[in-house]
Scaffold this motif. Structure first.
Motif, PDB file in Angstrom:
ATOM      1  N   THR A   6      -2.326  -4.462  22.012  1.00 58.58           N
ATOM      2  CA  THR A   6      -2.225  -4.110  23.427  1.00 58.58           C
ATOM      3  C   THR A   6      -3.455  -4.675  24.138  1.00 58.58           C
ATOM      4  O   THR A   6      -4.584  -4.484  23.672  1.00 58.58           O
ATOM      5  N   ASN A  58       1.831   2.478  25.172  1.00 56.65           N
ATOM      6  CA  ASN A  58       2.551   2.698  23.912  1.00 56.65           C
ATOM      7  C   ASN A  58       1.516   3.046  22.839  1.00 56.65           C
ATOM      8  O   ASN A  58       0.727   2.186  22.417  1.00 56.65           O
ATOM      9  N   ILE A  59       1.522   4.297  22.405  1.00 54.08           N
ATOM     10  CA  ILE A  59       0.419   4.725  21.520  1.00 54.08           C
ATOM     11  C   ILE A  59       0.616   4.262  20.076  1.00 54.08           C
ATOM     12  O   ILE A  59      -0.226   4.493  19.223  1.00 54.08           O
ATOM     13  N   ASN A  60       1.704   3.555  19.815  1.00 50.86           N
ATOM     14  CA  ASN A  60       1.939   3.079  18.444  1.00 50.86           C
ATOM     15  C   ASN A  60       1.348   1.699  18.166  1.00 50.86           C
ATOM     16  O   ASN A  60       1.595   1.119  17.115  1.00 50.86           O
ATOM     17  N   SER A  61       0.575   1.161  19.107  1.00 52.53           N
ATOM     18  CA  SER A  61      -0.028  -0.154  18.885  1.00 52.53           C
ATOM     19  C   SER A  61      -1.107  -0.053  17.809  1.00 52.53           C
ATOM     20  O   SER A  61      -1.695   1.016  17.587  1.00 52.53           O
ATOM     21  N   PHE A  64      -5.938  -1.805  20.408  1.00 52.89           N
ATOM     22  CA  PHE A  64      -6.040  -1.733  21.867  1.00 52.89           C
ATOM     23  C   PHE A  64      -7.313  -2.479  22.265  1.00 52.89           C
ATOM     24  O   PHE A  64      -8.418  -2.038  21.924  1.00 52.89           O
ATOM     25  N   LYS A  82      -5.510   9.709  23.594  1.00 54.60           N
ATOM     26  CA  LYS A  82      -6.067   9.528  22.239  1.00 54.60           C
ATOM     27  C   LYS A  82      -5.030   8.783  21.414  1.00 54.60           C
ATOM     28  O   LYS A  82      -3.864   9.188  21.369  1.00 54.60           O
ATOM     29  N   VAL A  83      -5.427   7.694  20.812  1.00 50.83           N
ATOM     30  CA  VAL A  83      -4.472   6.887  20.047  1.00 50.83           C
ATOM     31  C   VAL A  83      -4.945   6.808  18.604  1.00 50.83           C
ATOM     32  O   VAL A  83      -6.125   7.022  18.313  1.00 50.83           O
ATOM     33  N   PHE A 102     -12.449   8.074  20.516  1.00 50.69           N
ATOM     34  CA  PHE A 102     -11.328   7.685  19.655  1.00 50.69           C
ATOM     35  C   PHE A 102     -11.672   7.901  18.180  1.00 50.69           C
ATOM     36  O   PHE A 102     -12.846   8.025  17.816  1.00 50.69           O
TER      37      PHE A 102
END
Lengths: 255, 255
Positions: A6, A58-61, A64, A82-83, A102
């Motif tokens: 991302t 999209n938090i599934n990347s 980032f 929070k990813v 993070f």
């Protein structure tokens, strides 16, 4: 490689990075910019979705990459959810700790000057990396090595020093070109006259140490010429002071 | 061309000029140096006679090219017999009038930095010329054009300004490389890390105006980064002062 990336930002560095990742086979899933038009232009060029709202991230990347102006990094971080993936910034002079909210984070600093519309051989660009722990470092190193053959681990302090050296060797150098141009245009002479000399000056230090490559009136301590140059600059206080301080510095480096 | 050339001096510029004249088919008849060994090395390479005494000068030469250090030009002139040929010096910052004891005189200033053992494409080197009268100018132009396709007529004042611009764009630039190297070595980082950036910085100004190419914290007026850089430099007064004055100058050029 099946990693999802991302890109957060749409400026020079973001654009160059997105395009190189895309060309090396990574999947760019989203491009964020506050300005949706900028996000769209960049996203379209790398088959990604454009967003202008960080809550749509999209938090599934897997990665980032925050590539925004130094002063905006903190704001971006505060607006991000929070990813689980690795969050990185690309800035030379910002500490890694800005990302500490993070779980996994790092820095990927491409040590080069990027210009809109001018492509760069990324494989030669030194990339300075840092990470929150050893495992994350392995992942950051992996994607850095897919960009360039010149990856260097450097903590925040070393990275800031490298960035500072670039201010002297690139930003200030370019400003001296502006001053030279200014002096020439006062005499109706084109900057082009300097180009062969500038080219050769640069080629010299690719092969010899800059201290050995030093020439000119200050290096020779030719005070007649120095005096005459200061006389020419007498009415340009700014250029006069710069001439003086750099001349004195060259002489002090000989000692 | 059947012109006879005499080279007075055996340093970098004299050596490069002698070799280019020789390669372009001129006859070099004598090479003078105070040091007969230096004169001999250069003279042998261009099929000329070596002399270390200006009273042995063959006065039938067409061109006498004085290529010695700025501060020695006057002494050389005083020791030379009056000759009928054209006497020239090759210095950027010395007026043409230093040669006024001769009947025919001029200046041939190759605007480039010369390094021992490193060949230069002379055809690209701008050559600034000046002469004591219109007829002499024609002859000086003729031999300048045999060296380079970029010959520019410039009187002493303009030539001195061009030379001054080179001090900024070449001598001072090189010194900034030395400072950057110094900052890096305090952190055990090799100067090599800067080379791709330096290369790109130079390539940029071959295509765009240096004012347009300016980047960095000063250009962005990013006072947080500037403050942090000054903090790093706090114990290096010289580098601190240079950082400060160049940062202020970049900001002033934006206005």
């Amino acid at each position: 490689m099946n990693y999802k990336i991302t890109i957060i930002g749409s400026g020079n560095v973001a654009t160059h990075l997105a395009s190189v990742f895309f060309n090396r086979g990574f999947e760019i899933i989203q491009v964020f910019s506050r300005n949706i038009e900028n996000a769209t232009v960049l996203a379209n060029s790398v088959n990604a979705e454009a967003i202008d709202d960080l809550s749509k991230l999209n938090i599934n990347s897997d990665f980032f990459i925050i590539s925004v102006s130094d002063s905006s990094i903190e704001t971006v971080v505060n607006s991000m959810p929070k990813v689980a993936g690795i969050v990185m910034h690309t800035a030379g002079s910002i500490g890694i700790e800005v990302l500490s909210k993070f779980n996994n984070f790092g820095v990927l600093y491409p040590f080069q000057t990027f210009t809109k519309g001018k492509t760069i051989d990324f494989n030669e660009v030194p990339i300075l990396i840092e990470a929150s722990n050893v495992d994350v470092l392995k992942s950051v190193e992996l994607i850095a090595k897919s960009l360039s053959s010149n990856v260097i681990e450097a903590d925040t302090i070393r990275r800031k020093n490298v960035h500072l050296s670039a201010v002297f060797a690139s930003n200030f150098v370019n400003h001296l070109y502006s001053i030279a141009d200014n002096l020439l245009s006062l005499n109706d002479i084109s900057f082009d006259i300097l180009k062969p000399l500038i080219k050769e000056t640069t080629e010299k230090i690719m092969k010899m140490h800059p201290i050995q490559a030093q020439t000119g009136p200050a290096q020779r301590e030719d005070y007649n010429v120095i005096k005459e140059h200061l006389k020419i600059l007498e009415k340009n206080k700014n250029e006069f002071d710069i001439y003086k301080i750099l001349t004195e510095s060259i002489i002090s480096y000989k000692k």
